[in-house]
Scaffold this motif. Sequence first.
Motif, PDB file in Angstrom:
ATOM      1  N   SER A 126       0.823  -1.197   0.000  1.00 21.14           N
ATOM      2  CA  SER A 126       0.000   0.000   0.000  1.00 21.14           C
ATOM      3  C   SER A 126       0.863   1.256   0.000  1.00 21.14           C
ATOM      4  O   SER A 126       0.574   2.223  -0.706  1.00 21.14           O
ATOM      5  CB  SER A 126      -0.928  -0.002   1.220  1.00 21.14           C
ATOM      6  OG  SER A 126      -1.709   1.157   1.267  1.00 21.14           O
ATOM      7  N   SER A 127       1.938   1.247   0.787  1.00 24.43           N
ATOM      8  CA  SER A 127       2.850   2.401   0.817  1.00 24.43           C
ATOM      9  C   SER A 127       3.538   2.604  -0.532  1.00 24.43           C
ATOM     10  O   SER A 127       3.651   3.727  -1.026  1.00 24.43           O
ATOM     11  CB  SER A 127       3.907   2.202   1.908  1.00 24.43           C
ATOM     12  OG  SER A 127       3.355   2.350   3.182  1.00 24.43           O
ATOM     13  N   VAL A 128       3.987   1.499  -1.126  1.00 27.65           N
ATOM     14  CA  VAL A 128       4.654   1.591  -2.422  1.00 27.65           C
ATOM     15  C   VAL A 128       3.690   2.130  -3.481  1.00 27.65           C
ATOM     16  O   VAL A 128       4.035   3.001  -4.282  1.00 27.65           O
ATOM     17  CB  VAL A 128       5.190   0.204  -2.843  1.00 27.65           C
ATOM     18  CG1 VAL A 128       5.777   0.267  -4.249  1.00 27.65           C
ATOM     19  CG2 VAL A 128       6.241  -0.281  -1.852  1.00 27.65           C
ATOM     20  N   THR A 129       2.442   1.605  -3.464  1.00 25.54           N
ATOM     21  CA  THR A 129       1.427   2.069  -4.421  1.00 25.54           C
ATOM     22  C   THR A 129       1.143   3.550  -4.234  1.00 25.54           C
ATOM     23  O   THR A 129       0.964   4.295  -5.197  1.00 25.54           O
ATOM     24  CB  THR A 129       0.126   1.267  -4.249  1.00 25.54           C
ATOM     25  OG1 THR A 129       0.415  -0.126  -4.316  1.00 25.54           O
ATOM     26  CG2 THR A 129      -0.873   1.623  -5.344  1.00 25.54           C
ATOM     27  N   ALA A 130       1.087   3.980  -2.977  1.00 32.90           N
ATOM     28  CA  ALA A 130       0.837   5.394  -2.693  1.00 32.90           C
ATOM     29  C   ALA A 130       1.906   6.277  -3.336  1.00 32.90           C
ATOM     30  O   ALA A 130       1.594   7.293  -3.965  1.00 32.90           O
ATOM     31  CB  ALA A 130       0.789   5.625  -1.184  1.00 32.90           C
ATOM     32  N   ILE A 131       3.156   5.883  -3.194  1.00 34.64           N
ATOM     33  CA  ILE A 131       4.255   6.663  -3.770  1.00 34.64           C
ATOM     34  C   ILE A 131       4.128   6.718  -5.299  1.00 34.64           C
ATOM     35  O   ILE A 131       4.264   7.770  -5.922  1.00 34.64           O
ATOM     36  CB  ILE A 131       5.609   6.051  -3.371  1.00 34.64           C
ATOM     37  CG1 ILE A 131       5.820   6.161  -1.852  1.00 34.64           C
ATOM     38  CG2 ILE A 131       6.754   6.751  -4.094  1.00 34.64           C
ATOM     39  CD1 ILE A 131       7.037   5.437  -1.353  1.00 34.64           C
ATOM     40  N   LEU A 132       3.853   5.557  -5.922  1.00 39.77           N
ATOM     41  CA  LEU A 132       3.760   5.497  -7.379  1.00 39.77           C
ATOM     42  C   LEU A 132       2.618   6.360  -7.914  1.00 39.77           C
ATOM     43  O   LEU A 132       2.749   7.001  -8.956  1.00 39.77           O
ATOM     44  CB  LEU A 132       3.568   4.041  -7.821  1.00 39.77           C
ATOM     45  CG  LEU A 132       4.752   3.095  -7.570  1.00 39.77           C
ATOM     46  CD1 LEU A 132       4.399   1.671  -7.982  1.00 39.77           C
ATOM     47  CD2 LEU A 132       6.000   3.573  -8.311  1.00 39.77           C
ATOM     48  N   LEU A 133       1.493   6.391  -7.198  1.00 39.41           N
ATOM     49  CA  LEU A 133       0.348   7.156  -7.669  1.00 39.41           C
ATOM     50  C   LEU A 133       0.474   8.644  -7.371  1.00 39.41           C
ATOM     51  O   LEU A 133      -0.121   9.472  -8.053  1.00 39.41           O
ATOM     52  CB  LEU A 133      -0.939   6.618  -7.044  1.00 39.41           C
ATOM     53  CG  LEU A 133      -1.404   5.256  -7.553  1.00 39.41           C
ATOM     54  CD1 LEU A 133      -2.740   4.884  -6.932  1.00 39.41           C
ATOM     55  CD2 LEU A 133      -1.527   5.251  -9.072  1.00 39.41           C
ATOM     56  N   LEU A 134       1.235   8.984  -6.335  1.00 40.73           N
ATOM     57  CA  LEU A 134       1.423  10.396  -6.032  1.00 40.73           C
ATOM     58  C   LEU A 134       2.160  11.123  -7.149  1.00 40.73           C
ATOM     59  O   LEU A 134       1.972  12.316  -7.349  1.00 40.73           O
ATOM     60  CB  LEU A 134       2.190  10.563  -4.714  1.00 40.73           C
ATOM     61  CG  LEU A 134       1.415  10.262  -3.432  1.00 40.73           C
ATOM     62  CD1 LEU A 134       2.333  10.359  -2.225  1.00 40.73           C
ATOM     63  CD2 LEU A 134       0.239  11.210  -3.274  1.00 40.73           C
ATOM     64  N   VAL A 135       2.982  10.387  -7.905  1.00 37.83           N
ATOM     65  CA  VAL A 135       3.766  11.012  -8.979  1.00 37.83           C
ATOM     66  C   VAL A 135       2.864  11.524 -10.105  1.00 37.83           C
ATOM     67  O   VAL A 135       2.888  12.728 -10.424  1.00 37.83           O
ATOM     68  CB  VAL A 135       4.833  10.035  -9.521  1.00 37.83           C
ATOM     69  CG1 VAL A 135       5.538  10.645 -10.736  1.00 37.83           C
ATOM     70  CG2 VAL A 135       5.848   9.705  -8.424  1.00 37.83           C
ATOM     71  N   PRO A 136       2.013  10.667 -10.743  1.00 35.79           N
ATOM     72  CA  PRO A 136       1.154  11.216 -11.816  1.00 35.79           C
ATOM     73  C   PRO A 136       0.126  12.212 -11.308  1.00 35.79           C
ATOM     74  O   PRO A 136      -0.189  13.185 -12.000  1.00 35.79           O
ATOM     75  CB  PRO A 136       0.466   9.959 -12.389  1.00 35.79           C
ATOM     76  CG  PRO A 136       0.568   8.927 -11.318  1.00 35.79           C
ATOM     77  CD  PRO A 136       1.846   9.204 -10.608  1.00 35.79           C
ATOM     78  N   LEU A 137      -0.410  11.984 -10.106  1.00 38.89           N
ATOM     79  CA  LEU A 137      -1.372  12.938  -9.555  1.00 38.89           C
ATOM     80  C   LEU A 137      -0.715  14.294  -9.332  1.00 38.89           C
ATOM     81  O   LEU A 137      -1.320  15.337  -9.585  1.00 38.89           O
ATOM     82  CB  LEU A 137      -1.944  12.414  -8.241  1.00 38.89           C
ATOM     83  CG  LEU A 137      -2.965  11.271  -8.342  1.00 38.89           C
ATOM     84  CD1 LEU A 137      -3.330  10.765  -6.963  1.00 38.89           C
ATOM     85  CD2 LEU A 137      -4.208  11.715  -9.090  1.00 38.89           C
ATOM     86  N   SER A 138       0.515  14.279  -8.867  1.00 39.21           N
ATOM     87  CA  SER A 138       1.228  15.536  -8.625  1.00 39.21           C
ATOM     88  C   SER A 138       1.526  16.264  -9.933  1.00 39.21           C
ATOM     89  O   SER A 138       1.510  17.499  -9.984  1.00 39.21           O
ATOM     90  CB  SER A 138       2.533  15.255  -7.869  1.00 39.21           C
ATOM     91  OG  SER A 138       2.262  14.670  -6.609  1.00 39.21           O
ATOM     92  N   ILE A 139       1.779  15.512 -10.999  1.00 41.06           N
ATOM     93  CA  ILE A 139       2.032  16.129 -12.302  1.00 41.06           C
ATOM     94  C   ILE A 139       0.760  16.787 -12.830  1.00 41.06           C
ATOM     95  O   ILE A 139       0.765  17.931 -13.306  1.00 41.06           O
ATOM     96  CB  ILE A 139       2.553  15.079 -13.308  1.00 41.06           C
ATOM     97  CG1 ILE A 139       3.952  14.605 -12.888  1.00 41.06           C
ATOM     98  CG2 ILE A 139       2.592  15.656 -14.724  1.00 41.06           C
ATOM     99  CD1 ILE A 139       4.491  13.458 -13.724  1.00 41.06           C
ATOM    100  N   ILE A 140      -0.365  16.080 -12.713  1.00 44.03           N
ATOM    101  CA  ILE A 140      -1.639  16.590 -13.231  1.00 44.03           C
ATOM    102  C   ILE A 140      -2.061  17.855 -12.482  1.00 44.03           C
ATOM    103  O   ILE A 140      -2.517  18.831 -13.077  1.00 44.03           O
ATOM    104  CB  ILE A 140      -2.736  15.513 -13.110  1.00 44.03           C
ATOM    105  CG1 ILE A 140      -2.407  14.321 -14.013  1.00 44.03           C
ATOM    106  CG2 ILE A 140      -4.103  16.087 -13.502  1.00 44.03           C
ATOM    107  CD1 ILE A 140      -3.299  13.126 -13.783  1.00 44.03           C
ATOM    108  N   PHE A 141      -1.893  17.855 -11.171  1.00 47.28           N
ATOM    109  CA  PHE A 141      -2.369  18.972 -10.348  1.00 47.28           C
ATOM    110  C   PHE A 141      -1.219  19.840  -9.834  1.00 47.28           C
ATOM    111  O   PHE A 141      -1.340  20.477  -8.796  1.00 47.28           O
ATOM    112  CB  PHE A 141      -3.191  18.436  -9.166  1.00 47.28           C
ATOM    113  CG  PHE A 141      -4.447  17.739  -9.575  1.00 47.28           C
ATOM    114  CD1 PHE A 141      -5.598  18.456  -9.873  1.00 47.28           C
ATOM    115  CD2 PHE A 141      -4.479  16.366  -9.698  1.00 47.28           C
ATOM    116  CE1 PHE A 141      -6.762  17.818 -10.268  1.00 47.28           C
ATOM    117  CE2 PHE A 141      -5.637  15.709 -10.096  1.00 47.28           C
ATOM    118  CZ  PHE A 141      -6.778  16.438 -10.379  1.00 47.28           C
TER     119      PHE A 141
END
Length: 408
Positions: free
Chosen positions: A66-81
């Motif tokens: 779950s922690s690893v997934t959180a890090i991976l998803l924070l990257v594209p979300l951070s780019i979009i927003f």
Amino acid sequence: MIKGIYDRTKKKGESGRKPRYKRMNNDKIGSTALRICEIAIFVGAALTCISCLFGRDVFTIFNNLSSVTAILLLVPLSIIFRKRLLKNKVELCVIFGFILLSVALSIFVSGLNISHALTAGIGILTLYVMSFLPSKRDFQISMIFFLSIMSVCLFFLAIDYSQMTLVEKYNYTNSNVMGIVALLVNAYLMTMISMNGIKGKFIHLNVIVAVFAFTTITVFGCRSAQLAFFVFLIVAYVIPSRFWGRKRSRIAIIGAMVIGLVFPLVYLKMSEIGFDNIAFPLVNKPWFSGRDDLWSQGLNWLKETPSALLYGIGPNCSDITPDFNYHNSYVSILLNFGIPAFGAYYFSVERSAERAVLAGEDRKIRALQLALISMIMVVSLVETTIPATTFIWLYGICFIPLKKYSEN
């Protein structure tokens, strides 16, 4: 949003001319990326919850995943927003300041396991990013379907837990974990039903879900989830929504955090005069059993070493809490990392909560969002849940603003 991707190809008959640029649809790119992240959020939450059924080893694997997934998803979300995220430079600096400070203190001063600091950092960064995400109607309808399925599954798991049929085979990790999951799933389901105005023959649907949810939580025997569910119902459906102006909403969020920190002191006084033996409704267990030992031990150690308030008390103070879980999200951060880190962490939580609650001017929506976040604050009185990997996605979902708008 990404500025644009251009195709620098020459059209036929345009030799010698300046190449024509073909702009791609950035809205479609951003929408697709966001939808992929939404799907991953639900899959991550579901797998983490289901893994509770199969014992500690499987649960630990999905907990870390779950922690690893959180890090991976924070990257594209951070780019979009990124434009919105970068407008709040103070908050970003505070969040990364907490991460660096807690990691440094863990390694060089207190001797705490570094995973505690990283998990707390990932959690607060996730809440921060989630508070910028939109919630669209089609996504909300999908959530109603998804959460309805999870709600029914949790109900049958609760019945099985009470009968001890699959428990011996699969060794449930913790009934409190399952109770809190049931709380979050059902509360968000009720919120989505209210947001989308599902009426007609379903006018009493929220009443049915509420009874269903309380039954599930009670069978799991999670007292903190019971109390949090009552708070959710009161804030969302009992107190008139017109009461929740911007100022009162801010006061409610800050007040909940102050209560969270002083609650252990109040409870210790209650235990001295015997009030901690009062049983919860329909659960034959005393109030938050065993917490007073953890809290009194932490306070006693601080009295012996007051300077630890600056850097955290570390792993050598206790044999009772080898994982440094003081069963209170506020106290755990304070005792593990000290006052400066505590201030940074909860400043970030307060700002993310305030942004989610005040995302729009509709007071009914504000009441629902405030009810979700107040519910989290109540659970955190007696569980170390805000910094916990297990609940990163479920809590993150609760921090998504419920105001309906489209990203351009």
